[in-house]
Scaffold this motif. Structure first.
Motif, mmCIF file in Angstrom:
data_model
loop_
_atom_site.group_PDB
_atom_site.id
_atom_site.type_symbol
_atom_site.label_atom_id
_atom_site.label_comp_id
_atom_site.label_asym_id
_atom_site.label_seq_id
_atom_site.Cartn_x
_atom_site.Cartn_y
_atom_site.Cartn_z
ATOM 1 N N GLU A 1 0.893 -1.146 0.000
ATOM 2 C CA GLU A 1 0.000 0.000 0.000
ATOM 3 C C GLU A 1 0.934 1.199 0.000
ATOM 4 O O GLU A 1 1.561 1.492 1.022
ATOM 5 C CB GLU A 1 -0.909 0.017 1.226
ATOM 6 C CG GLU A 1 -1.860 1.211 1.238
ATOM 7 C CD GLU A 1 -2.679 1.306 2.507
ATOM 8 O OE1 GLU A 1 -3.481 2.259 2.605
ATOM 9 O OE2 GLU A 1 -2.505 0.474 3.414
ATOM 10 N N GLN B 1 2.482 3.426 2.953
ATOM 11 C CA GLN B 1 1.952 2.932 4.225
ATOM 12 C C GLN B 1 2.608 1.627 4.674
ATOM 13 O O GLN B 1 3.132 1.537 5.777
ATOM 14 C CB GLN B 1 0.438 2.728 4.107
ATOM 15 C CG GLN B 1 -0.351 4.021 4.066
ATOM 16 C CD GLN B 1 -0.231 4.793 5.361
ATOM 17 O OE1 GLN B 1 -0.536 4.292 6.442
ATOM 18 N NE2 GLN B 1 0.253 6.034 5.257
ATOM 19 N N LYS B 2 2.565 0.620 3.818
ATOM 20 C CA LYS B 2 3.100 -0.673 4.238
ATOM 21 C C LYS B 2 3.457 -1.530 3.034
ATOM 22 O O LYS B 2 2.896 -1.375 1.949
ATOM 23 C CB LYS B 2 2.106 -1.421 5.137
ATOM 24 C CG LYS B 2 0.678 -1.430 4.671
ATOM 25 C CD LYS B 2 -0.225 -2.045 5.740
ATOM 26 C CE LYS B 2 -1.697 -1.966 5.401
ATOM 27 N NZ LYS B 2 -2.252 -0.601 5.531
ATOM 28 N N TRP C 1 10.416 4.378 7.502
ATOM 29 C CA TRP C 1 9.864 3.040 7.685
ATOM 30 C C TRP C 1 10.440 2.348 8.917
ATOM 31 O O TRP C 1 11.617 2.506 9.229
ATOM 32 C CB TRP C 1 10.206 2.155 6.488
ATOM 33 C CG TRP C 1 9.739 2.617 5.151
ATOM 34 C CD1 TRP C 1 10.476 3.301 4.217
ATOM 35 C CD2 TRP C 1 8.453 2.411 4.571
ATOM 36 N NE1 TRP C 1 9.725 3.536 3.093
ATOM 37 C CE2 TRP C 1 8.481 2.995 3.273
ATOM 38 C CE3 TRP C 1 7.276 1.788 5.002
ATOM 39 C CZ2 TRP C 1 7.382 2.975 2.415
ATOM 40 C CZ3 TRP C 1 6.185 1.759 4.151
ATOM 41 C CH2 TRP C 1 6.237 2.347 2.883
ATOM 42 N N ALA D 1 5.010 2.398 7.780
ATOM 43 C CA ALA D 1 5.300 3.808 8.014
ATOM 44 C C ALA D 1 5.396 4.065 9.512
ATOM 45 O O ALA D 1 4.486 3.702 10.279
ATOM 46 C CB ALA D 1 4.213 4.672 7.390
ATOM 47 N N GLU E 1 2.536 4.857 12.140
ATOM 48 C CA GLU E 1 1.242 4.520 11.549
ATOM 49 C C GLU E 1 1.002 3.025 11.437
ATOM 50 O O GLU E 1 -0.131 2.559 11.602
ATOM 51 C CB GLU E 1 1.118 5.160 10.159
ATOM 52 C CG GLU E 1 1.190 6.685 10.178
ATOM 53 C CD GLU E 1 1.019 7.265 8.783
ATOM 54 O OE1 GLU E 1 0.071 6.847 8.086
ATOM 55 O OE2 GLU E 1 1.827 8.131 8.403
ATOM 56 N N VAL E 2 2.045 2.260 11.132
ATOM 57 C CA VAL E 2 1.903 0.822 10.914
ATOM 58 C C VAL E 2 2.978 0.078 11.699
ATOM 59 O O VAL E 2 4.170 0.371 11.554
ATOM 60 C CB VAL E 2 2.016 0.464 9.420
ATOM 61 C CG1 VAL E 2 1.894 -1.046 9.230
ATOM 62 C CG2 VAL E 2 0.964 1.194 8.592
#
Length: 403
Positions: free
Chosen positions: A139, A142-143, A204, A225, A228-229
């Motif tokens: 994604e 994001q990941k 990351w 991220a 966030e993740v």
């Protein structure tokens, strides 16, 4: 499954991708294709003699027989394994964005460099990787999840490989040290590391994990991220589903790789062939449902289409042929795939003698994408030139209609 002009992330060895061309042949699967000709509509059947096929074949290939040598058999076995390797979208449905080498048969430890530094992959080399399969999606921003299942000769070799690759990962040089050990919930045997990777667009958290399970080393790379993740739960979830799935795989004794049947389904014999010298490790193969999804542009969307249409086998040669439940299912697949292709492309003329054939001119240098149907089958082709794509369509249709 087809060129970058097609709907899927391009297999390695093709246009715009890293070259991994080897002699690859088809995996043994369970379904069987009736060797009798398919029943197209009368208008299309009558048009067969008028089709322009260029130099492409118009009859099914003769039976392909057995692998004949263990090296080809090992790749065939890796293709079979694709159906028992978790796709990242099965862990998180947002993970659908792919790239040229999003899915690969692993034929040696060097292949592992798609998901780890050369020094880490090299640490596994003394333990003799047999084969395996790799699948990756992201994604954007994001990941990222990369999941691989490399196979080693036996459980002892797998444990040693996991330890050595894990130790090498802990010692690797990174731009933003340190690299630290982390634990994976529910999988205490996993050897995992974590570090931070700073890039201009995003920072990351990177987690790399190795878990020896029987002769396999279940291997993940997850990037999330920062803030966030959290990658660790994603690794745990991947292992939760990967462990039981690989346990279902009926592995072939490497001593019998040369005896693997190349096309028990009969579908590859009825697919427009790609020369051995031009084939990637993923081509000249027939994949079952999950295996085929690894090569789709949007595997979540394609999964729903496959379910609705009853797609159970997909053959990858120069063309790609999808076997649906019936002619109605084939139309469902064709309509869905063409709707996906129409976005950001320019309509192009289909083959007028083949009702229902459709083409688009893709942006940039991505060429032409075309598809057609013949009874329960959907077939796709890609080319840099419209006339060549038309000839491929015509030849593939003729092969499927041949007695």
């Amino acid at each position: 499954m087809r060129q970058r002009v097609g709907r899927v992330a391009r297999p390695a060895g093709m246009v715009g991708a890293v070259a991994l061309a080897v002699a690859v042949l088809v995996c043994p699967c369970t379904s069987v294709v009736d060797g009798s000709p398919v029943a197209g509509d009368e208008a299309a059947a009558a048009a067969v003699p008028a089709l322009e096929v260029g130099n492409y074949p118009t009859k099914p290939a003769p039976p392909l027989g057995m692998a004949g040598n263990p090296d080809i058999g090992a790749i065939v076995e890796g293709q079979r394994m694709a159906n028992n390797v978790i796709g990242p979208w099965e862990v998180d449905p947002a993970l659908v964005t792919g790239y040229a080498t999003s899915a690969l048969v692993l034929k040696n430890t060097k292949s592992l460099q798609f998901m780890m530094p050369e020094s880490v992959a090299a640490a596994g080399a003394p333990h003799t990787l047999v084969n395996g399969f790799f699948s990756s999606r992201e994604e954007p921003g994001q990941k990222i999840l990369q999941n691989a299942v490399p196979r080693f000769p036996d459980p002892d070799a797998a444990r040693a490989a996991a330890k050595d690759m894990g130790d090498a990962a802990l010692r690797q040089e990174v731009i933003t040290p340190p690299v630290t050990s982390v634990s994976i919930p529910g999988h205490p045997e996993a050897i995992a590391t974590s570090h931070i990777l700073k890039q201009p667009e995003v920072e990351w958290t990177v987690v790399r994990s190795f878990l020896a399970h029987g002769p396999y080393v279940l291997t993940q790379l997850v990037q999330g991220a920062v803030g966030e993740v959290d990658p660790v739960p994603m690794v745990a979830k991947t292992l939760d589903v990967q462990v039981p799935l690989i346990d279902e795989f009926k592995a072939t004794d490497p001593a019998k790789f040369a005896e693997l049947e190349l096309d028990p389904t009969g579908l590859l014999e009825r697919t427009l062939p790609v020369p051995v010298t031009a084939a990637s490790v993923n081509q000249r193969a027939v994949y079952e449902r999950r295996g085929a999804l690894h090569f789709q542009i949007d595997p979540v969307r394609s999964s729903k289409v496959f379910d609705e249409a009853g797609v159970d086998l997909v053959a990858m040669g120069k063309s790609t042929v999808y076997q649906a439940r019936d002619a109605g299912g084939a139309r469902v697949v064709a309509d869905a795939f063409f709707a996906e292709q129409r976005v950001g492309t320019t309509p192009a003329e289909g083959v007028k003698e083949l009702p229902g054939s459709r083409c688009v001119q893709q942006s940039g240098d991505r060429g032409v994408y075309c598809l057609g149907t013949a009874d329960r089958y959907v077939f796709e082709v890609g080319s840099g030139q419209l006339r060549d794509a038309h000839q491929q369509l015509a030849a593939q249709y003729t092969i499927l209609m041949a007695e």
